[in-house]
Scaffold this active site. Structure first.
Site, PDB file in Angstrom:
ATOM      1  N   SER A 146       1.985  -0.615  -2.413  1.00 10.86           N
ATOM      2  CA  SER A 146       2.230  -1.932  -2.514  1.00 10.86           C
ATOM      3  C   SER A 146       2.964  -2.574  -1.492  1.00 10.86           C
ATOM      4  O   SER A 146       4.119  -1.925  -1.019  1.00 10.86           O
ATOM      5  CB  SER A 146       2.533  -2.213  -3.810  1.00 10.86           C
ATOM      6  OG  SER A 146       2.909  -3.633  -3.983  1.00 10.86           O
ATOM      7  N   TYR A 159       9.030  -1.208 -10.166  1.00 12.86           N
ATOM      8  CA  TYR A 159       7.827  -1.019  -9.357  1.00 12.86           C
ATOM      9  C   TYR A 159       7.756  -0.775  -8.072  1.00 12.86           C
ATOM     10  O   TYR A 159       7.155   0.226  -7.597  1.00 12.86           O
ATOM     11  CB  TYR A 159       6.909  -2.030  -9.901  1.00 12.86           C
ATOM     12  CG  TYR A 159       5.476  -2.414  -9.323  1.00 12.86           C
ATOM     13  CD1 TYR A 159       4.392  -1.359  -9.814  1.00 12.86           C
ATOM     14  CD2 TYR A 159       5.314  -2.965  -8.146  1.00 12.86           C
ATOM     15  CE1 TYR A 159       3.095  -1.478  -9.214  1.00 12.86           C
ATOM     16  CE2 TYR A 159       4.098  -3.208  -7.520  1.00 12.86           C
ATOM     17  CZ  TYR A 159       2.904  -2.472  -8.074  1.00 12.86           C
ATOM     18  OH  TYR A 159       1.736  -2.490  -7.549  1.00 12.86           O
ATOM     19  N   LYS A 163       6.787   2.543  -5.996  1.00 11.60           N
ATOM     20  CA  LYS A 163       5.790   2.738  -5.006  1.00 11.60           C
ATOM     21  C   LYS A 163       6.627   3.090  -3.568  1.00 11.60           C
ATOM     22  O   LYS A 163       5.784   3.882  -2.525  1.00 11.60           O
ATOM     23  CB  LYS A 163       5.423   1.115  -4.700  1.00 11.60           C
ATOM     24  CG  LYS A 163       4.420   0.418  -5.810  1.00 11.60           C
ATOM     25  CD  LYS A 163       3.125   1.616  -5.853  1.00 11.60           C
ATOM     26  CE  LYS A 163       2.040   0.729  -6.713  1.00 11.60           C
ATOM     27  NZ  LYS A 163       0.938   1.699  -6.890  1.00 11.60           N
TER      28      LYS A 163
END
Ligand SMILES: NC(=O)c1ccc[n+]([C@@H]2O[C@H](COP(=O)([O-])OP(=O)(O)OC[C@H]3O[C@@H](n4cnc5c(N)ncnc54)[C@H](OP(=O)(O)O)[C@@H]3O)[C@@H](O)[C@H]2O)c1
Length: 254
Positions: A146, A159, A163
């Protein structure tokens, strides 16, 4: 697909989290390119509805599995080997986010859930698939990272860290498996219109802000990611490994 085709006939692909969103789109396109495809997800009803949409017949396997549970991942791959005999392609697609607080206010339980969903599952699947591919001296691992993996984004702290680690895992796998003719790469999308990101694109104010920050001037659809993934699954990318390709309409370059 703009008339471009990739020769994936007879290849066996595992798409984690292929029951909706980006994974479903990738599974659909892999099937269209002739691959045999296994998808997984936590919810049986999601898998059932994906089965109806994909219409893959005997070339499709849907397995209920939690990606961060070792025994579930082993069961998933055992089922794939039993039905299709091998694994040629792994798509580490499962990802999730809980709108986390700033990092210094994040509970350990939230940290662990986000790490499990985005990183531990990809490790477990890459480990099992990597052993199979190393043995047969051929294979492709493609992970879905991402933009948040390179840009510190509010609400995405853990998050983004997961990633970024996924991108590092891609480099490690790339280096370790290159001598065995196995390539590991990733793509890093910006915002993609799926259930996962609905909070952002369904708000006119947020959507406008994201469009303004995206040089291409629009929010992407799952279909915008498909060519890069198919390319990384195909023989056309055999000399590329350990890389993360931004597929974000230029959002990461401004
Ligand atoms: N959408 C975006 O804007 C965007 C942007 C950049 C990157 N990404 C990345 O793209 C990937 C796919 O995202 P998406 O937008 O398609 O998400 P999505 O619409 O929420 O789909 C997630 C898929 O993963 C499955 N899943 C979730 N947690 C799981 C678990 N623990 N074990 C097994 N299956 C699980 C879901 O099925 P169940 O719910 O049944 O488990 C579903 O099939 C993710 O890695 C995400 O981080 C998305």
């Amino acid at each position: 697909m703009n008339g471009i085709t990739y020769d994936l006939s007879g290849k066996v692909a595992v798409v984690t989290g292929g029951s909706r969103g980006i994974g479903l789109e990738i599974a659909d396109n892999l099937l269209q390119q002739g691959a045999k495809v296994a998808i997984c997800g936590r919810k049986q009803d999601g898998l059932d509805s994906a089965r109806g949409i994909l219409n893959g017949g005997n070339n499709l396997l849907a397995v209920q599995a939690y990606i961060s549970r070792e025994q579930d991942v082993e069961r998933l791959f055992d089922a794939v080997l039993e039905k299709f005999g091998t694994v040629d392609i792994l798509i580490n697609n499962v990802g999730m986010n809980l709108m986390s607080a700033s990092l210094v206010d994040t509970d350990l339980a939230v940290w662990q859930r986000i790490m499990d969903g985005n990183l531990t599952g990809a490790f477990l699947c890459s480990r099992r698939a990597g052993r199979i591919m190393r043995e047969k001296k051929r294979g492709k691992i493609v992970s879905i990272s991402s933009l948040a993996g390179t840009r510190a984004t509010p609400g995405m702290s853990v998050y983004g860290i997961a990633k970024a680690a996924l991108e590092m895992m891609t480099k490690v796998l790339g280096a370790e498996l290159a001598p065995f003719n196995v390539q590991a790469n990733a793509i890093a999308p910006g915002l993609v219109k799926t259930n996962f990101s609905k909070l952002f694109w369904s708000s006119p104010e947020l959507a406008e802000l994201i469009i303004r920050e995206t040089p291409a001037g629009r929010i992407s659809e799952p279909s915008d990611l498909v060519h890069s993934v198919l390319f990384l699954c195909s023989g056309c990318s055999d000399f590329i490994t350990g890389q993360t390709i931004a597929v974000d309409g230029g959002a990461s370059i401004v």
